[in-house]
Each structure stands twice: as C-alpha cells, then as structure tokens.
Design an enzyme around this catalytic site. Sequence first.
Site, PDB file in Angstrom:
ATOM      1  N   ARG A  41      33.403  56.346  11.173  1.00  0.00           N
ATOM      2  CA  ARG A  41      32.471  56.695  12.261  1.00  0.00           C
ATOM      3  C   ARG A  41      31.015  56.405  11.922  1.00  0.00           C
ATOM      4  NH1 ARG A  41      34.890  60.370  16.130  1.00  0.00           N
ATOM      5  NH2 ARG A  41      36.843  59.316  16.562  1.00  0.00           N
ATOM      6  N   ARG A  45      27.541  57.851  17.331  1.00  0.00           N
ATOM      7  CA  ARG A  45      26.496  58.712  17.885  1.00  0.00           C
ATOM      8  C   ARG A  45      25.463  59.232  16.909  1.00  0.00           C
ATOM      9  NH1 ARG A  45      30.489  62.552  20.975  1.00  0.00           N
ATOM     10  NH2 ARG A  45      31.580  62.063  19.056  1.00  0.00           N
ATOM     11  N   ARG A  54      24.319  52.284  24.315  1.00  0.00           N
ATOM     12  CA  ARG A  54      25.433  52.809  25.105  1.00  0.00           C
ATOM     13  C   ARG A  54      25.015  53.391  26.459  1.00  0.00           C
ATOM     14  NH1 ARG A  54      29.773  55.571  23.850  1.00  0.00           N
ATOM     15  NH2 ARG A  54      29.662  55.936  26.075  1.00  0.00           N
ATOM     16  N   ASP A  90      38.371  51.828  19.514  1.00  0.00           N
ATOM     17  CA  ASP A  90      38.959  53.170  19.469  1.00  0.00           C
ATOM     18  C   ASP A  90      40.467  53.012  19.375  1.00  0.00           C
ATOM     19  OD1 ASP A  90      38.073  56.155  19.863  1.00  0.00           O
ATOM     20  OD2 ASP A  90      40.007  55.907  20.843  1.00  0.00           O
ATOM     21  N   TYR A 165      48.359  61.879  21.571  1.00  0.00           N
ATOM     22  CA  TYR A 165      47.465  61.820  22.738  1.00  0.00           C
ATOM     23  C   TYR A 165      48.254  61.534  24.007  1.00  0.00           C
ATOM     24  CZ  TYR A 165      43.350  62.004  19.769  1.00  0.00           C
ATOM     25  OH  TYR A 165      42.393  62.423  18.887  1.00  0.00           O
TER      26      TYR A 165
HETATM   27  O1  CP3 Z   1      32.519  53.805  13.091  1.00  0.00           O
HETATM   28  C1  CP3 Z   1      33.763  53.810  13.306  1.00  0.00           C
HETATM   29  O2  CP3 Z   1      34.531  54.517  12.653  1.00  0.00           O
HETATM   30  C2  CP3 Z   1      34.329  52.792  14.296  1.00  0.00           C
HETATM   31  C3  CP3 Z   1      34.742  53.216  15.541  1.00  0.00           C
HETATM   32  C4  CP3 Z   1      35.817  54.237  15.794  1.00  0.00           C
HETATM   33  C5  CP3 Z   1      35.785  55.061  16.944  1.00  0.00           C
HETATM   34  N1  CP3 Z   1      36.955  55.730  17.017  1.00  0.00           N
HETATM   35  C6  CP3 Z   1      34.679  55.090  17.909  1.00  0.00           C
HETATM   36  C7  CP3 Z   1      34.517  56.283  18.753  1.00  0.00           C
HETATM   37  C8  CP3 Z   1      37.022  54.518  15.132  1.00  0.00           C
HETATM   38  C9  CP3 Z   1      37.540  53.956  13.815  1.00  0.00           C
HETATM   39  C10 CP3 Z   1      37.726  55.448  15.926  1.00  0.00           C
HETATM   40  C11 CP3 Z   1      39.086  55.925  15.602  1.00  0.00           C
HETATM   41  C12 CP3 Z   1      39.613  57.090  16.288  1.00  0.00           C
HETATM   42  N2  CP3 Z   1      39.498  57.425  17.607  1.00  0.00           N
HETATM   43  C13 CP3 Z   1      40.458  58.053  15.670  1.00  0.00           C
HETATM   44  C14 CP3 Z   1      40.893  58.024  14.239  1.00  0.00           C
HETATM   45  C15 CP3 Z   1      39.816  58.505  13.348  1.00  0.00           C
HETATM   46  C16 CP3 Z   1      39.482  59.953  13.445  1.00  0.00           C
HETATM   47  O3  CP3 Z   1      38.352  60.262  13.834  1.00  0.00           O
HETATM   48  O4  CP3 Z   1      40.347  60.764  13.132  1.00  0.00           O
HETATM   49  C17 CP3 Z   1      40.808  59.006  16.642  1.00  0.00           C
HETATM   50  C18 CP3 Z   1      41.663  60.215  16.426  1.00  0.00           C
HETATM   51  C19 CP3 Z   1      40.192  58.590  17.869  1.00  0.00           C
HETATM   52  C20 CP3 Z   1      40.286  59.253  19.196  1.00  0.00           C
HETATM   53  C21 CP3 Z   1      38.933  59.681  19.626  1.00  0.00           C
HETATM   54  N3  CP3 Z   1      38.005  58.828  20.201  1.00  0.00           N
HETATM   55  C22 CP3 Z   1      38.329  60.967  19.489  1.00  0.00           C
HETATM   56  C23 CP3 Z   1      39.007  62.201  18.927  1.00  0.00           C
HETATM   57  C24 CP3 Z   1      37.014  60.850  19.976  1.00  0.00           C
HETATM   58  C25 CP3 Z   1      35.937  61.911  19.933  1.00  0.00           C
HETATM   59  C26 CP3 Z   1      35.640  62.534  21.235  1.00  0.00           C
HETATM   60  C27 CP3 Z   1      34.219  63.030  21.295  1.00  0.00           C
HETATM   61  O5  CP3 Z   1      33.474  62.503  22.153  1.00  0.00           O
HETATM   62  O6  CP3 Z   1      33.825  63.894  20.498  1.00  0.00           O
HETATM   63  C28 CP3 Z   1      36.849  59.526  20.420  1.00  0.00           C
HETATM   64  C29 CP3 Z   1      35.619  58.936  20.999  1.00  0.00           C
HETATM   65  C30 CP3 Z   1      34.907  57.980  20.128  1.00  0.00           C
HETATM   66  N4  CP3 Z   1      35.477  56.991  19.409  1.00  0.00           N
HETATM   67  C31 CP3 Z   1      33.506  57.943  19.956  1.00  0.00           C
HETATM   68  C32 CP3 Z   1      33.247  56.870  19.094  1.00  0.00           C
HETATM   69  C33 CP3 Z   1      31.902  56.364  18.617  1.00  0.00           C
HETATM   70  C34 CP3 Z   1      32.510  58.872  20.632  1.00  0.00           C
HETATM   71  C35 CP3 Z   1      32.312  58.445  22.060  1.00  0.00           C
HETATM   72  C36 CP3 Z   1      30.889  58.224  22.428  1.00  0.00           C
HETATM   73  O7  CP3 Z   1      30.099  57.665  21.640  1.00  0.00           O
HETATM   74  O8  CP3 Z   1      30.569  58.552  23.564  1.00  0.00           O
END
Ligand code: CP3
Length: 356
Positions: A41, A45, A54, A90, A165
């Site tokens: 991550r 954000r 974004r 994602d 999910y």
């Molecule tokens: O920097 C990185 O790691 C690259 C991008 C990345 C994202 N998601 C971007 C993202 C990666 C590798 C993921 C993987 C991902 N997504 C996982 C596995 C890793 C982990 O965190 O356990 C999982 C379970 C997800 C599913 C997911 N997507 C969740 C639980 C969330 C969070 C929800 C929230 O808003 O709190 C997301 C959204 C997400 N994926 C964001 C980002 C940057 C946030 C959305 C935003 O910026 O508006």
Amino acid sequence: MTEASSLPSSHPLLDGRTAQSAVVLAYQGVRPQTRPIWMMRQAGRSLPEYRALREGTAMLDSCLRPDMAAEITLQPVRRHHVDAAIYFSDIVIPLKLAGVDVDIVAGVGPVMGAPVRSLSDVLALPDLDPDSLQPITEAIGIIIGELGTTPLIGFAGAPFTLASYLVEGRPSREYLHTKALMRDDPSTWHALLAWTATITGEFLRAQAIAGASALQLFDSWAGALTLDEYLEFAAPHSRAVMDAVSDLPVARVHFGTRTEHLLVAMRDVGATVMGVDQLTTLERANELLGGTTPLQGNIDPELLTADWPELQAHVRAVLKSGLAAPAHVVNLGHGVPPGTDPDVLTRMVELVHEEG
Ligand code: CP3
C-alpha cells in the site's frame, strides 16, 4: 534458464534491467549489499499527490485507466526511493474485468452487487476475456518504461480472500457466510474457488508477461482458517494460481496476516518467498520454514505513528531478526495506513538503506 523463453526478450528481467536489482536477488535467496525495502500500500492514500490525482475518479476506474494507474504506481518510487514498485490495482480488478458487479466504496472496501452463495450463482460467473486485460498490459508497459532498473511487482488476491468478498458481499470480520458455505456446500465452495483461481492466474500471468519482475499473492484473510480448513478448502486453489505462473522465471511471494500457523502450508502451495506480518518475528518464521525460504516483512504499521526513536528501534530489531533468513526484503507487516505521514516513510526507507 530454459523457462525464461516464456517471457519476451524485451522483459526487464531478461534484458538486463532488473535481474541484478536488490529485490530480485533477495527473492532468489542472494543477500544484496544493501537490504531492499518496499511497502504494501505504498501507492495510495498516504500520499497527497495520489489524493490529488484521484480527485473525481472512482477507485476502480483509476485502476483501469493505464496512464493514471501508471502514474500512481510510480509516485511512491519517486518520493520514497523504495527498491520496488507495486502495481497500482486491486484484488477485485479481475472480477470487474470478467464482468462481475463489484465496486470499491470509500472507507468500506469491495462491495458486490449481489453475494455469490449458491451453485447457480457460481455457474453464472462469467469467464475472463483475455482482451479485457489490455488496460493492465498497457499500464505495465508505461510503468516499466519509466522504472529502469527498479523492478515492478505484480499481484493478485488468493482464491480464499477473493472468494470471501464474493460470498460475504462486502468486507467482513467474521466470515460467517464464507465458513458456512465451505462447511455446508463443499462442492459449490470448490467450484467458486476454482473459478477465482482461474481468473487470478490469468491476471497474474498477464502482469508478468507485460513486465512485472516478481509476483505477490495476497491471502490477507487466510488467517481466519485453521490449518485443516486451509489445507482442505483453500490450499488446492492457491496452488492452482501458483501453477499458472510457475513456468515463468519470476519470484512468487505469498503473504497473509495472522498466518503463523499456516506459514509452511502457504509456502508449500508453490511460493518461493514468504511475506510475514508483525505478529511473527522473522527469526521465528525462518525457524518454522526450515531456514531455506527468503522472507519479506515485517515492520508494525501501527508504529508508523510512534515517536521516531521508537520506530527507529523497531526497524533495527526487524533488520536484526531478518538476518536469520537466507535473504530479507524489508516491508511492513501489512499495508501503509491511510493517515501515515509520508515523510516518516521516506525517513524509514533511508534508515533501512543506511543500516540494512
Ligand atoms: O500500494 C499498493 O499496495 C498497490 C495497490 C493495492 C491496492 N489494493 C490499492 C487500493 C493492492 C496491492 C491492493 C490489494 C488488496 N485489495 C488486498 C490485499 C492486501 C491487503 O491489504 O490485505 C485486499 C484485501 C484488497 C481489497 C481492498 N481494496 C480493501 C480491503 C480496500 C480498503 C477499503 C478502504 O477504503 O479502506 C480496498 C481499496 C483500495 N485498494 C484502496 C487502495 C489504494 C483505497 C481506495 C481509495 O484510495 O479510495
């Protein structure tokens, strides 16, 4: 390496750009001079330039716009000088590309139009049209053109985490529907995981061929399973994903949280590197894994808001613990929390480069 022929000769691993990079070497069990670091991550954000870019674009749309996904992937590399980029996407993107009704709701996470809980729901899941992967291939082309000798890491969600999910319909703490489906209707369960494994394998393979120098499979929620449940209901499908890319000469990193009891089983589905969360020391993980598997991890994300001396001491302890493993790529135990001060991340990367 004979298997190298399955990647194009212009791939960064084959044309000399990333083969000697610290991350690629460490993933092969070779200790580079300086301990490499990247952060799960890191793209997201915590960065003001990410939030600015974004503005007005939905999360999944930003993943599927190649120019935007490329720019977001590169932002943390420019700012923090991390040793690898993680592809901005994602784990639900392959679902979206296959045509499943899914969205990421800000502050909530992935939400499905309708949960998938019956055999007819599973049979109605669409195949992934290979042409739909075009935005991914295009974004990775832009990214590797900019990265030079810094490797790009591709990733996907493992079948269990992705299926949780689909079955729950939204993020869950309890996984009640998931565990009920697993126990009460194992044939539907296995059909669902076989489908997620197929699209996930295609998503990963496309990233490697397009230019990723390593791949990470996230089974973030596998820790909710006992070892027996994992072996019966998750492992065969994670193995299928690993098998879909095992002919390619790229490292296969496997990561989950709260998975100390699963580390060996997760490695044995076909991972070449294990990611470790902050609940298990790297020394302990190395002992469990028999001392042969390179490790990645495991700075506690919660300490990113601690006073600098406390964080510094913790990073030094992680570096020391990582000496036990054949090789060590520094990372967090889970992703960067959204409210993290980016300057702390930059300073931490500097510390690892100075002392690692
Ligand atoms: O920097 C990185 O790691 C690259 C991008 C990345 C994202 N998601 C971007 C993202 C990666 C590798 C993921 C993987 C991902 N997504 C996982 C596995 C890793 C982990 O965190 O356990 C999982 C379970 C997800 C599913 C997911 N997507 C969740 C639980 C969330 C969070 C929800 C929230 O808003 O709190 C997301 C959204 C997400 N994926 C964001 C980002 C940057 C946030 C959305 C935003 O910026 O508006």
